[in-house]
Scaffold this motif. Structure first.
Motif, PDB file in Angstrom:
ATOM      1  N   SER A  39       0.682  -1.204  -0.090  1.00 28.54           N
ATOM      2  CA  SER A  39      -0.006  -0.012  -0.094  1.00 28.54           C
ATOM      3  C   SER A  39       0.828   1.221   0.172  1.00 28.54           C
ATOM      4  CB  SER A  39      -0.783  -0.132   1.215  1.00 28.54           C
ATOM      5  OG  SER A  39      -1.531   1.176   1.246  1.00 28.54           O
ATOM      6  N   VAL A  40       1.839   1.280   0.684  1.00 28.32           N
ATOM      7  CA  VAL A  40       2.789   2.527   1.103  1.00 28.32           C
ATOM      8  C   VAL A  40       3.532   2.701  -0.436  1.00 28.32           C
ATOM      9  CG1 VAL A  40       4.746   3.494   1.978  1.00 28.32           C
ATOM     10  CG2 VAL A  40       2.943   2.479   3.586  1.00 28.32           C
ATOM     11  N   LEU A  41       3.998   1.555  -0.938  1.00 28.02           N
ATOM     12  CA  LEU A  41       4.839   1.891  -2.163  1.00 28.02           C
ATOM     13  C   LEU A  41       3.798   2.344  -3.400  1.00 28.02           C
ATOM     14  CD1 LEU A  41       7.201  -1.360  -2.047  1.00 28.02           C
ATOM     15  CD2 LEU A  41       7.692   1.013  -1.786  1.00 28.02           C
ATOM     16  N   GLU A  42       2.805   1.916  -3.512  1.00 26.76           N
ATOM     17  CA  GLU A  42       1.730   2.165  -4.409  1.00 26.76           C
ATOM     18  C   GLU A  42       1.309   3.576  -4.263  1.00 26.76           C
ATOM     19  OE1 GLU A  42      -1.527  -0.727  -3.939  1.00 26.76           O
ATOM     20  OE2 GLU A  42      -0.504  -2.205  -5.248  1.00 26.76           O
ATOM     21  N   GLN A  43       1.156   3.863  -2.819  1.00 30.17           N
ATOM     22  CA  GLN A  43       0.799   5.328  -2.754  1.00 30.17           C
ATOM     23  C   GLN A  43       1.944   6.411  -3.267  1.00 30.17           C
ATOM     24  OE1 GLN A  43      -0.754   5.130   1.353  1.00 30.17           O
ATOM     25  NE2 GLN A  43      -2.725   6.030   0.478  1.00 30.17           N
ATOM     26  N   LEU A  44       3.037   5.759  -2.904  1.00 32.22           N
ATOM     27  CA  LEU A  44       4.307   6.611  -3.173  1.00 32.22           C
ATOM     28  C   LEU A  44       4.519   6.737  -4.608  1.00 32.22           C
ATOM     29  CD1 LEU A  44       6.748   8.319  -2.028  1.00 32.22           C
ATOM     30  CD2 LEU A  44       8.080   5.929  -1.768  1.00 32.22           C
ATOM     31  N   PHE A  89      23.757  17.577  -9.869  1.00 29.24           N
ATOM     32  CA  PHE A  89      22.251  18.150  -9.645  1.00 29.24           C
ATOM     33  C   PHE A  89      22.418  19.259  -9.032  1.00 29.24           C
ATOM     34  CE2 PHE A  89      21.302  13.384 -10.279  1.00 29.24           C
ATOM     35  CZ  PHE A  89      20.513  13.543 -11.250  1.00 29.24           C
ATOM     36  N   ARG A  90      21.349  20.509  -9.679  1.00 28.94           N
ATOM     37  CA  ARG A  90      21.300  21.855  -8.799  1.00 28.94           C
ATOM     38  C   ARG A  90      20.042  21.697  -7.977  1.00 28.94           C
ATOM     39  NH1 ARG A  90      20.000  27.243 -11.874  1.00 28.94           N
ATOM     40  NH2 ARG A  90      20.022  28.339 -10.080  1.00 28.94           N
ATOM     41  N   TYR A  91      19.052  20.842  -8.262  1.00 21.17           N
ATOM     42  CA  TYR A  91      17.951  20.850  -7.512  1.00 21.17           C
ATOM     43  C   TYR A  91      17.899  19.248  -6.812  1.00 21.17           C
ATOM     44  CZ  TYR A  91      16.971  25.440  -9.673  1.00 21.17           C
ATOM     45  OH  TYR A  91      17.247  26.629  -9.937  1.00 21.17           O
ATOM     46  N   ILE A  92      17.489  19.212  -5.403  1.00 24.60           N
ATOM     47  CA  ILE A  92      17.193  18.063  -5.088  1.00 24.60           C
ATOM     48  C   ILE A  92      16.045  18.086  -4.461  1.00 24.60           C
ATOM     49  CG2 ILE A  92      17.813  15.956  -3.520  1.00 24.60           C
ATOM     50  CD1 ILE A  92      19.758  16.792  -5.345  1.00 24.60           C
ATOM     51  N   ILE A  93      14.991  17.124  -4.702  1.00 24.88           N
ATOM     52  CA  ILE A  93      13.461  17.054  -4.108  1.00 24.88           C
ATOM     53  C   ILE A  93      13.471  15.987  -3.460  1.00 24.88           C
ATOM     54  CG2 ILE A  93      11.011  17.171  -4.353  1.00 24.88           C
ATOM     55  CD1 ILE A  93      11.620  18.362  -7.162  1.00 24.88           C
ATOM     56  N   VAL A  94      13.237  15.939  -2.098  1.00 19.64           N
ATOM     57  CA  VAL A  94      12.940  14.794  -1.123  1.00 19.64           C
ATOM     58  C   VAL A  94      11.454  14.654  -1.002  1.00 19.64           C
ATOM     59  CG1 VAL A  94      13.046  13.724   0.769  1.00 19.64           C
ATOM     60  CG2 VAL A  94      15.046  14.881  -0.126  1.00 19.64           C
ATOM     61  N   LEU A  95      10.583  13.296  -1.526  1.00 21.63           N
ATOM     62  CA  LEU A  95       9.283  13.199  -1.451  1.00 21.63           C
ATOM     63  C   LEU A  95       9.093  12.122  -0.469  1.00 21.63           C
ATOM     64  CD1 LEU A  95       6.485  13.543  -2.416  1.00 21.63           C
ATOM     65  CD2 LEU A  95       7.043  12.191  -4.225  1.00 21.63           C
ATOM     66  N   THR A  96       8.237  11.982   0.306  1.00 23.48           N
ATOM     67  CA  THR A  96       7.860  11.004   1.140  1.00 23.48           C
ATOM     68  C   THR A  96       6.272  10.986   1.565  1.00 23.48           C
ATOM     69  OG1 THR A  96       8.533   9.629   3.266  1.00 23.48           O
ATOM     70  CG2 THR A  96       8.717  12.403   3.113  1.00 23.48           C
ATOM     71  N   LEU A  97       5.789   9.865   2.264  1.00 21.11           N
ATOM     72  CA  LEU A  97       4.582   9.639   2.631  1.00 21.11           C
ATOM     73  C   LEU A  97       4.701   9.684   4.202  1.00 21.11           C
ATOM     74  CD1 LEU A  97       2.789   7.152   0.341  1.00 21.11           C
ATOM     75  CD2 LEU A  97       2.706   9.666   0.183  1.00 21.11           C
ATOM     76  N   HIS A  98       5.851   9.754   4.871  1.00 25.03           N
ATOM     77  CA  HIS A  98       6.299   9.528   6.089  1.00 25.03           C
ATOM     78  C   HIS A  98       6.139  10.681   6.950  1.00 25.03           C
ATOM     79  CE1 HIS A  98       7.595   6.767   9.193  1.00 25.03           C
ATOM     80  NE2 HIS A  98       8.582   7.656   9.529  1.00 25.03           N
ATOM     81  N   THR A  99       4.862  10.942   7.602  1.00 26.82           N
ATOM     82  CA  THR A  99       4.526  12.288   8.048  1.00 26.82           C
ATOM     83  C   THR A  99       5.760  12.834   9.223  1.00 26.82           C
ATOM     84  OG1 THR A  99       3.265  11.254   9.537  1.00 26.82           O
ATOM     85  CG2 THR A  99       2.197  12.105   7.797  1.00 26.82           C
ATOM     86  N   GLU A 100       6.572  12.023   9.760  1.00 24.90           N
ATOM     87  CA  GLU A 100       7.836  12.466  10.500  1.00 24.90           C
ATOM     88  C   GLU A 100       8.612  13.127   9.840  1.00 24.90           C
ATOM     89  OE1 GLU A 100       9.127   9.046  12.996  1.00 24.90           O
ATOM     90  OE2 GLU A 100       7.244   8.543  13.589  1.00 24.90           O
TER      91      GLU A 100
END
Length: 143
Positions: A39-44, A89-100
């Protein structure tokens, strides 16, 4: 564009245009059952597509950082972010579903996107719009 879609001999020519790296962080602890992991991997994946598809000519998606078990996650993320920046890389975007992850914002991260899994289910359209605005603001801050 995913990292494995880039042909080695094309990288020097593409590198100036692919200046942004998307680093997904799953945030798993290792104690989740297979259904939760799925579920987490599908949402991510669904959230990643909000950036990957419309910005394919500018963003390279790197492999996800799946397991977070150490005490200082922000230090780990910062180390990876700095290595990605040193690679060009000039820009780094970190994306997560982990609310912490709100506490993970490291100095080198240009954009930290934290999506609440429960909110994604009921407000995905609004969240998608917000993510797109944040990404565009990263590249064009005066607009």
């Amino acid at each position: 564009m995913k990292f494995n879609e880039i042909v080695a001999q094309d990288w020097p020519e593409l590198k100036p245009y692919l200046d942004t790296c998307l680093l997904p962080v799953t945030g798993l602890r290792g104690s989740e059952d297979p259904m939760i992991v799925t579920s987490v991997l599908e949402q991510l994946r669904d959230v990643m597509e909000v950036i990957e598809i419309p910005y394919k000519g500018r963003v390279v998606t790197y492999p996800a950082l799946h397991y977070i078990t150490g005490a200082d996650v922000s230090e780990l993320v910062e180390d990876i972010v700095q290595r990605l920046k040193k690679s060009g890389f000039r820009y780094i975007i970190v994306l997560t579903l982990h609310t912490e992850a709100i506490a993970w914002k490291s100095p080198g991260t240009d954009l930290l996107i934290v999506v609440d899994k429960d909110q994604w289910i009921v407000q995905s359209d609004a969240i998608k719009t917000g993510i797109s605005k944040q990404v565009q603001q990263l590249w064009y801050p005066s607009e």
